[in-house]
Each structure stands twice: as C-alpha cells, then as structure tokens.
Design a protein around this motif. Structure first.
Motif, mmCIF file in Angstrom:
data_model
loop_
_atom_site.group_PDB
_atom_site.id
_atom_site.type_symbol
_atom_site.label_atom_id
_atom_site.label_comp_id
_atom_site.label_asym_id
_atom_site.label_seq_id
_atom_site.Cartn_x
_atom_site.Cartn_y
_atom_site.Cartn_z
ATOM 1 N N ILE A 65 0.777 -1.197 -0.198
ATOM 2 C CA ILE A 65 -0.050 0.056 0.071
ATOM 3 C C ILE A 65 0.999 1.362 0.033
ATOM 4 O O ILE A 65 1.517 1.496 0.864
ATOM 5 N N THR A 66 0.910 1.857 -1.049
ATOM 6 C CA THR A 66 1.695 3.091 -1.304
ATOM 7 C C THR A 66 0.705 4.164 -2.031
ATOM 8 O O THR A 66 -0.230 3.821 -2.381
ATOM 9 N N GLU A 67 1.387 5.260 -1.996
ATOM 10 C CA GLU A 67 0.463 6.325 -2.673
ATOM 11 C C GLU A 67 0.243 5.853 -4.192
ATOM 12 O O GLU A 67 -1.071 6.328 -4.595
ATOM 13 N N THR A 90 -7.729 6.192 6.129
ATOM 14 C CA THR A 90 -7.789 4.976 6.770
ATOM 15 C C THR A 90 -6.351 4.577 7.236
ATOM 16 O O THR A 90 -6.206 3.939 8.055
ATOM 17 N N GLY A 129 5.694 4.706 2.310
ATOM 18 C CA GLY A 129 4.791 4.562 0.992
ATOM 19 C C GLY A 129 4.106 5.560 0.794
ATOM 20 O O GLY A 129 3.501 5.839 -0.423
ATOM 21 N N PHE A 130 4.150 6.885 1.579
ATOM 22 C CA PHE A 130 3.415 7.819 1.165
ATOM 23 C C PHE A 130 4.259 9.151 1.545
ATOM 24 O O PHE A 130 4.940 9.108 2.585
ATOM 25 N N ARG A 190 -5.270 3.420 11.018
ATOM 26 C CA ARG A 190 -4.783 2.325 11.231
ATOM 27 C C ARG A 190 -3.362 2.569 12.101
ATOM 28 O O ARG A 190 -3.187 1.756 13.054
ATOM 29 N N PRO A 218 -3.814 8.241 3.208
ATOM 30 C CA PRO A 218 -5.347 8.388 3.264
ATOM 31 C C PRO A 218 -5.836 8.237 4.784
ATOM 32 O O PRO A 218 -5.023 7.709 5.521
ATOM 33 N N VAL A 270 -2.480 2.940 -4.151
ATOM 34 C CA VAL A 270 -3.793 3.337 -3.787
ATOM 35 C C VAL A 270 -4.370 4.127 -5.029
ATOM 36 O O VAL A 270 -5.655 3.844 -5.474
ATOM 37 N N GLN A 320 -7.531 -2.292 0.873
ATOM 38 C CA GLN A 320 -8.163 -1.284 0.587
ATOM 39 C C GLN A 320 -7.625 0.108 1.149
ATOM 40 O O GLN A 320 -7.775 -0.174 2.599
ATOM 41 N N ALA A 321 -7.406 1.150 1.061
ATOM 42 C CA ALA A 321 -6.925 2.156 1.932
ATOM 43 C C ALA A 321 -7.889 3.680 1.407
ATOM 44 O O ALA A 321 -8.297 3.559 0.326
ATOM 45 N N GLU A 355 -8.663 -6.280 2.095
ATOM 46 C CA GLU A 355 -7.473 -6.266 3.065
ATOM 47 C C GLU A 355 -6.522 -5.068 2.540
ATOM 48 O O GLU A 355 -5.763 -4.624 3.292
#
Lengths: 105, 533
Positions: free
Chosen positions: A12-14, B52, B43-44, B56, B50, A17, A104-105, A102
């Motif tokens: 999950i990265t920018e 969410t 990762g961001f 988390r 975001p 997503v 989803q962000a 699982e």
C-alpha cells in the motif's frame, strides 16, 4: 511451486492506492492491486494465487523485477557494504467492480 | 456548539461546552489533515496518507480526540475573549462522559481567572501633605559628616584613645590554641566591639607607641564558635603606631577639596538643595505607600492562591538574582540565615499577598480613572532604565508579553500618581521652585541618574559585604580586627555631593516610582540586616 508461497504481501503506497481507483474515460473503475511476490513465481501462478486467496476475478497480471539496491555505510567502525535482495512486484488488474478489502486504503 | 460560562466564588471560571456530532466530525477532518502532515506513513509522502492509513496507525479515536481538543480549545479561547477573562494557568478539561463515535459530547473546562478588584470609595481617601522643610541643623550635620569623611589619620604622640587608629602586633591565645597572630595590623579603637575581640579595646587604650602589654579578656558566651565561647582569651599586644583623626577646617580649601565649590556657602547651598530633593523623593515614596495602603484597605478582593504563588516565585527570582550578584547561591544564603526553604517561602507569603493586592487595586484604579500608557512611553521607559543599568537594550527586542507586563506596570505607576493627586487634592507634587535653581536641580538630576545607575552595583556590594559578615561570624577570627577596620574606613565616599550615600541609593529612582533600582536597594538593605543578625 506451492500456491501459498507465491504472494509475500500486498503493497500500500501512494501510487498503488491511486491505481486501485483508476477510472476509464467512460467512468468504469478498473481496480489494480500491487503485491510483492516470490521471485520465481510466474504470471499464471500469481493469477491463481490471487483468485484463490481473495476470491476475485483477475483480468491481467503485470510483473516486474525490482533490483536489490546496494549501498555503502560509512560508520565509525568502518565502511560496510549492504545489498538488498532483488524482488518481484506484481500489479494485478481485477474485473471492474471487484475489490480486495484487506488492501483497501 | 453551546458554551456557557459560570464564575465560581473561588475566582475560577467554569465553561460548559456542548458539542454535537456533525461538528466533531468536521473538526476531526481538519485534525486529520494536520496529523497527516505530522506523521510519516511508509509508502506515502507527508500529508498524502489516506485517512484510513492514518487511522490504522494512530487509532480512530486519536483523530477524533484531536478534533475534539481543537473544538474545546477554540471554545475556550472565544469564551476568554468574549467574557474578558484573564486566565492564570492552562485550563483543565473535565469530560462529562467518555467519548463515543457518533455521539454528542459535553465537557466542563475549569480555569483559574483573575478577578478584578472592586474599588471602594477611593475618591474619599486623603493623606496629609508631607513637610519639606530642611533645617540648618540637618545641613550642618551633613557638613560634619563630610568633614569626618575628609579627615586624615595623623600620627599622634600620646596614649591611644577610643576613636584612634592604631597599628599593633597582636597575639590572641585561648588555652593551648593560638586564635590569632597578627603583625602591623591597623584598626580603629572602638568601645562597641562585638565578637571574639570584645573587651580588647579598653586594654589597648592608654598604650603609647612602642609599648607592649599582656592582658586577658573573656570571650562572649554567645560567640559563634562553641570552642571559644565563654573562654579566657590571653592577649599579647605591641603598639606600633597611634594615629588620630584630624578633622579638616571648614574653609574654602575644604570646599574645593570635596568638589567644584568655591566656598562653604556654595557647599551648604548644594547640600540644602540635595536634602530638599532627597526629602521630596522620600516624601514621594512615603505618600505612595500611604496612599497604596489606604487604597488596598478600601478595596475588596477575590484573590486566587495562584496569584500569590506566582508573586512568591517572582520574589524568589529577585532574591536569587540579587544573591547571584554577590556570588551566592540561595542554599548558602539559607544556611547563613538558618532557614529552611519552606520557611523562606512561607515568610514571603504576606508580602506577596500585599503586592498582589497593590497591583490589583492600582490596575482597577487605572481602569476607573482611564489611565492609559502607550507603546512609546513603554519604549522610552525601558530604554532609559536599561541604559541606566549599563546595558542598553532595545524595546523591539522584547516579546509581546514582556511589553505588556512593562506597560501594565507603567500604567499602575501612573495610576498611583493619579491616586496621590486625588488623595492630596492636587497639592502634590509641589510646583517647582524659582527658576534660578534650575542649574542645581539639573546637577542633582544628573547625580541622581548616576546614583541610580550605581545603585545596583551598590546593592550588590552591600549584599557582598553582608555575606562576608556572615562568613566572618564563623571564621577562626584572625581577620576580625581587619574586618571591622575596613568597615570603618572604607565607608563609601559620595562623588561630589554631601548627601549620605546609602540613603540616596535607596531614594534614587523613587521619583519614577517603584523602579528596579529601588527594589534592589531596599532588598539589599533587608538582606544585610538579616545577615547581621
């Protein structure tokens, strides 16, 4: 290879997503999910693994080998050489409207 | 959002804050944006994670809580401004129930606030006008003191008397121990000597140059070192020289020697002027005190204990700074005065309360009388004060709260002046006298400024002297005659003027009301007195 060994983990990265929610000009969402997979896994195995693990329909699998990057560490105790292992990234396109909760962000 | 403010009798404010869910929701959105900027989510890029992902990482509640805090903070700030509250500390938030997502939320915010004093009938306060007359005796007294200071020690071929300066070899034994063994020690004979050497002088009186004498005295019972207290002290004294104090004659020569005066008439005129300004300054201070007392008595207060505590802290800082000037720590000071830190703080309570009362009353008076002080006045005052104490500092280098506190203080000073005016029905300060006195007045002013500048230094010196006295109380005594000698001969000599120095140091700056210099000087005097005890 064993199907359980194919997928290491989701990413999950920018960027990933963003790809989860890409829409075509006609307004259809084409969800794409990113995984780190075993280096020796091939597209067929990845498709099988994702479909079985998450119960979704996979349209397309794109894979790429990511280089293990090397770096030199200069510390007080001397210079160390460090190499990361190369790995394989897979971007899996699902059928429109499907999703993997699982990741989803 | 609904906020109701309630004031309690304990000088606290109670804010009831009621929040409904949509408000909390939108506040948490803002909070999320801020939090995203603050946390690094792998990762961001910063600020791009975001919601969410952040939830988390931090938990859902944390983001809502942040939003809630913002809301309450805002409500509090607005309430403070709208209701004109002066909070004394950070507010304390007391949630009425635990927070649940989707539910409205109520909280009570407690904060101690400053309750302005309620003035009594201050316009009815009257104080008698002080007497400014200076008498010839006072002038002569000052002249005499000047004469004493200018006097020289001249060798005298006669037996020593009280008041003479003698040079002796001195050996003091008590039992087996030699307490003191001095050669060519100079000191002034006095019949009031305290400490280990008490009783010595009367034996030395009558000795001529070259004579030797042995005698015994009894060391006082209350002497600090129990080893010697109440014991016999055996002296062996050889007189080396006897000098008497020769007073200069009061003629033109004397007038010239003490400054730029041509004859004694000029000196007397200068002294008279000096005494007059001095009296006026004293009177100013006394009037101020009397008026403040009357004012505080007629005023009703609701003082939160925190205010007094703060004032105690301020006083503590002042004391520490003063001690620091004389290279002492508070611990050493407490040791010397035999006090515990609690007792020391306890002792400051009543004065701190008085100070708080004074400040509150004067602030209320300033409001009632519409006294205003603008930024320029503050800047002028501050730059003058710092210039006087030797380090010029710029007004604009101060932050807003420092500026505010200085302006508040000036405003209180002005209010005090106004109060004096009311209490004396406008007869104070007296109108300046005839114009031909301006020269002298200018001189006096310049003098005053110089003294104000040196007041801090003097205060430091006084405190240092006090410290030394305290140290000597325990010393094995060899330095005592020298010490007392110093105290007699090295009394500070005024520059050109005749007024007693220590007194003018105290009075200096009293014109401009309670300036730093005055406070320091008085404090120093107080600590000196304590140390001498």
């Amino acid at each position: 290879m064993e199907i359980t060994e194919v997928i290491k983990h989701g990413l999950i990265t920018e960027k990933s997503v963003m790809q989860q929610n890409t829409t075509t000009p006609t307004g259809v969402v084409i969800p794409r999910y990113t995984f780190a997979v075993a280096l020796e896994a091939n597209k067929h195995e990845i498709r099988m693994a994702v479909e079985h693990m998450f119960g979704v329909k996979v349209l397309r699998v794109n894979t790429m080998r990511m280089p293990g990057k090397a770096q030199n560490l200069r510390t007080r105790k001397g210079i160390f050489h460090k190499e990361e292992r190369p790995w394989k990234k897979a971007i899996v396109t699902l059928a429109p409207g499907q999703s993997i909760a699982e990741l989803q962000a | 959002m609904k906020v109701t403010v309630e004031r309690t009798p304990e000088s606290e404010a109670k804010l009831h804050v009621e929040l409904d869910w949509p408000e909390i929701e939108s506040a948490s959105d803002k909070a999320y944006k801020r939090l995203a900027q603050r946390y690094n989510v792998p990762g961001f890029r910063r600020g791009h994670a975001p919601r969410t992902m952040l939830e988390r990482m931090l938990g859902k509640e944390a983001i809502y809580q942040e939003g809630l805090d913002d809301l309450i903070d805002n409500a509090y700030r607005n309430a403070v401004i709208e209701n004109n509250l002066t909070p004394l500390t950070q507010p304390h938030v007391d949630p009425e129930q635990s927070f649940e997502i989707g539910q409205p939320f109520n909280a009570i915010v407690h904060v101690p606030v400053l309750t302005p004093a309620t003035l009594g009938d201050y316009k009815a306060v009257r104080v008698p006008l002080p007497d400014l007359e200076t008498t010839e005796e006072q002038v002569e007294e000052t002249v005499e003191r000047l004469r004493q200071q200018q006097a020289a020690w001249m060798p005298a071929d006669r037996p020593a008397q009280i008041g003479d300066q003698v040079t002796v070899d001195l050996k003091l034994d008590s039992g087996e121990r030699t307490i003191s063994n001095l050669h060519d020690n100079e000191f002034v004979l006095s019949d009031e000597r305290a400490g280990i050497f008490s009783g010595m002088d009367e034996h030395i009186v009558g000795m001529r140059e070259g004579e030797s004498k042995t005698f015994t005295t009894t060391i006082p019972e209350d002497y600090g070192n129990p080893e010697f207290a109440g014991k016999e002290g055996a002296y062996d004294v050889t007189m080396k020289a006897v000098k008497e104090h020769e007073l200069p004659e009061l003629n033109d020569e004397f007038a010239m020697s003490i400054g730029e005066y041509a004859n004694m008439d000029e000196v007397r005129a200068a002294i008279r002027e000096q005494l007059r300004t001095q009296r006026q300054r004293d009177a100013n201070r006394d009037l101020g005190e009397a008026v403040t007392k009357a004012l505080t008595e007629s005023t009703t207060y609701n003082i939160h204990p925190l205010l007094v505590q703060d004032e105690v802290e301020t006083m503590d800082r002042e004391t520490r700074r003063m001690l620091e000037d004389s290279r002492l720590t508070l611990e050493q000071f407490l040791d010397a005065t035999n006090k515990s830190e609690e007792a020391y703080r306890e002792e400051m309570q009543p004065e701190a309360t008085e100070r708080v009362k004074r400040d509150l009353a004067l602030a209320a008076l300033a409001d009632a009388e519409q006294v205003t002080v603008d930024d320029d006045e503050g800047a002028q005052w501050y730059e003058m004060m710092t210039a006087l104490s030797g380090r010029r500092e710029r007004w604009n280098a101060l932050n807003a709260s420092q500026k505010r506190s200085i302006i508040a203080r000036l405003r209180r000073d002005k209010a005090l002046d106004r109060m004096v005016e009311i209490a004396t029905e406008g007869k104070w300060p007296p109108a300046p006298e005839a114009a031909d006195q301006t020269d002298v007045a200018d001189e006096a002013e310049a003098d005053e400024a110089a003294q104000a500048a040196s007041a801090e230094a003097n205060a430091a010196a006084a405190a240092r002297a006090a410290a030394q006295t305290a140290e000597q109380a325990d010393a094995t005594a060899s330095s005592a005659p020298t010490g007392s000698n110093e105290a007699t001969t090295s009394a500070p000599t005024p520059a050109t003027s005749g007024a007693p120095h220590a007194a003018s140091a105290q009075g200096a700056g009293a014109d401009a009301a309670p300036s730093k210099a005055t406070e320091t000087a008085t404090d120093a005097a107080a600590s000196e007195a304590q140390a001498e005890e």
